[in-house]
Enzyme design. Structure first.
Site, mmCIF file in Angstrom:
data_model
loop_
_atom_site.group_PDB
_atom_site.id
_atom_site.type_symbol
_atom_site.label_atom_id
_atom_site.label_comp_id
_atom_site.label_asym_id
_atom_site.label_seq_id
_atom_site.Cartn_x
_atom_site.Cartn_y
_atom_site.Cartn_z
ATOM 1 N N TYR A 84 -1.603 -0.829 10.349
ATOM 2 C CA TYR A 84 -1.707 -1.003 8.899
ATOM 3 C C TYR A 84 -0.428 -0.550 8.196
ATOM 4 O O TYR A 84 0.099 -1.257 7.324
ATOM 5 C CB TYR A 84 -2.905 -0.218 8.364
ATOM 6 N N SER A 140 0.863 -1.183 0.000
ATOM 7 C CA SER A 140 0.000 0.000 0.000
ATOM 8 C C SER A 140 0.898 1.231 0.000
ATOM 9 O O SER A 140 2.043 1.175 0.468
ATOM 10 C CB SER A 140 -0.903 0.023 1.245
#
Length: 272
Positions: A178, A165
Site C-alpha cells: 500500500y 495517502s
C-alpha cells in the site's frame, strides 16, 4: 428625470451582473468528469459533489450493485469495470470519448487496502496492490493524452487528480504494498504534470489521512481529539479539494500533493 436615469442605470447594471453570473454557471456545467472507484466511500462523495455542482459525471467501479445504486441516487453514468483489467478500463474511456467527445477531468480514486506481515505477503499480493492502486492512474492519463493529441481543435482545459495517502511518507508494519503504491502515485503525479503540460492538463494528487467513510457517529472522543483539527476526516473533505483543484482559475496549482489529514502528519509524537 434624474431619478429615472439612475433607476435605468441600476437596472442595466443588475442585468449585466445577472447575465454574467449565468454565463459562469453554464460554463462550469459543461465539464465532463470521469472518476474511478466512485461507488462508495470517498469516490461516492466525489461523484455526488461534482454532480451537485452541475457537471456531467461518469464513474467506474468493480462493485456492480453499489455502483448502480450510486448512479441512480446521483443521476450519473456507471460503468462496471475492474480497473485491474487494462483492456476493460481503456474500453470504458473510449466509450466516454465517443459519447462525450472528450473528458475534462479525471479523478483516479480507486484503490484497495491490504495489510499483512511481509513474511505473509507474496510477490503476487504486492503486484496486485500496485496493479489496482497505481497502474490505472497511468492508464487513464495515457488514454487522455492520446485522445488529446488526436483532436483537431485542442481542448485547453484539463485536470487529473490522483488520490494518494499520507502513507506515502509514513508507515506501520505490514503496509509495504500500500505504501509503495501511494508513494508511486505521489511520484507519478509530478511526472505527469510535466509530460501533459503542453496539452493544458494540470496534474495534482491528494493525500488523505484518516477519513471515516461509515459509522462516523461511532467514533470515540479520543479519535477526534488526537487530530489538531479536533475531528476525524470525512469523505466530503476530499471531494471539496477535488472540486477546488478543478476550477479553471486554479491552473497555477500543478504537480502538487496536498495533504488533508487534520494536521496529523505535522504533529510530533513521542511515547514516554
Amino acid at each position: 428625470m434624474a431619478d429615472n436615469y439612475l433607476e435605468k442605470k441600476l437596472e442595466a447594471y443588475q442585468t449585466r451582473k445577472t447575465s454574467g453570473t449565468k454565463r459562469v454557471n453554464i460554463f462550469h456545467k459543461t465539464r465532463r468528469v470521469f472518476i474511478t472507484g466512485g461507488a462508495e466511500g470517498i469516490g461516492k462523495a466525489i461523484v455526488k459533489m461534482f454532480r451537485s455542482a452541475g457537471h456531467r459525471v461518469a464513474f467506474c467501479d468493480q462493485n456492480e450493485i453499489t455502483g448502480k445504486e450510486t448512479a441512480l441516487q446521483t443521476g450519473t453514468d456507471f460503468y462496471h469495470v475492474d480497473i485491474n483489467d487494462k483492456d476493460a478500463l481503456e474500453k470504458c474511456m473510449q466509450h466516454l470519448f465517443a459519447d462525450w467527445g472528450d473528458i475534462d477531468i479525471i479523478i483516479n480514486n480507486a484503490g484497495i487496502s491490504q495489510f499483512s506481515p511481509i513474511t505473509e505477503t507474496s510477490v503476487e499480493d504486492f503486484d496486485r496492490i500496485l496493479s489496482v492502486n497505481l497502474r490505472p492512474a497511468f492508464i487513464t492519463s495515457r488514454q487522455l493524452a492520446l485522445h488529446r493529441q488526436s483532436q483537431e481543435i485542442p481542448n485547453r482545459f484539463g485536470r487529473i487528480i490522483n488520490i494518494s495517502s499520507t502513507r506515502y511518507l509514513m508507515s506501520e508494519p505490514g503496509c509495504e504494498g500500500y505504501a509503495a503504491s501511494k508513494g508511486g502515485i505521489y511520484s507519478l503525479t509530478h511526472a505527469l504534470a510535466m509530460s501533459l503540460a503542453d496539452l493544458h492538463i494540470t496534474v495534482n494528487s491528494i493525500a488523505p489521512g484518516w477519513i471515516q467513510t461509515r459509522d462516523y457517529d461511532q467514533l470515540l472522543p479520543a479519535d477526534h481529539a488526537q487530530h489538531p483539527s479536533k475531528r476525524v476526516g470525512k469523505p466530503e473533505d476530499i471531494a471539496r479539494m477535488c472540486l477546488f483543484l478543478s476550477q479553471e482559475e486554479n491552473d497555477f496549482i500543478n504537480g502538487e500533493n496536498i495533504t488533508i489529514d487534520g494536521g496529523m502528519t505535522k504533529k510530533m509524537i513521542y511515547t514516554e
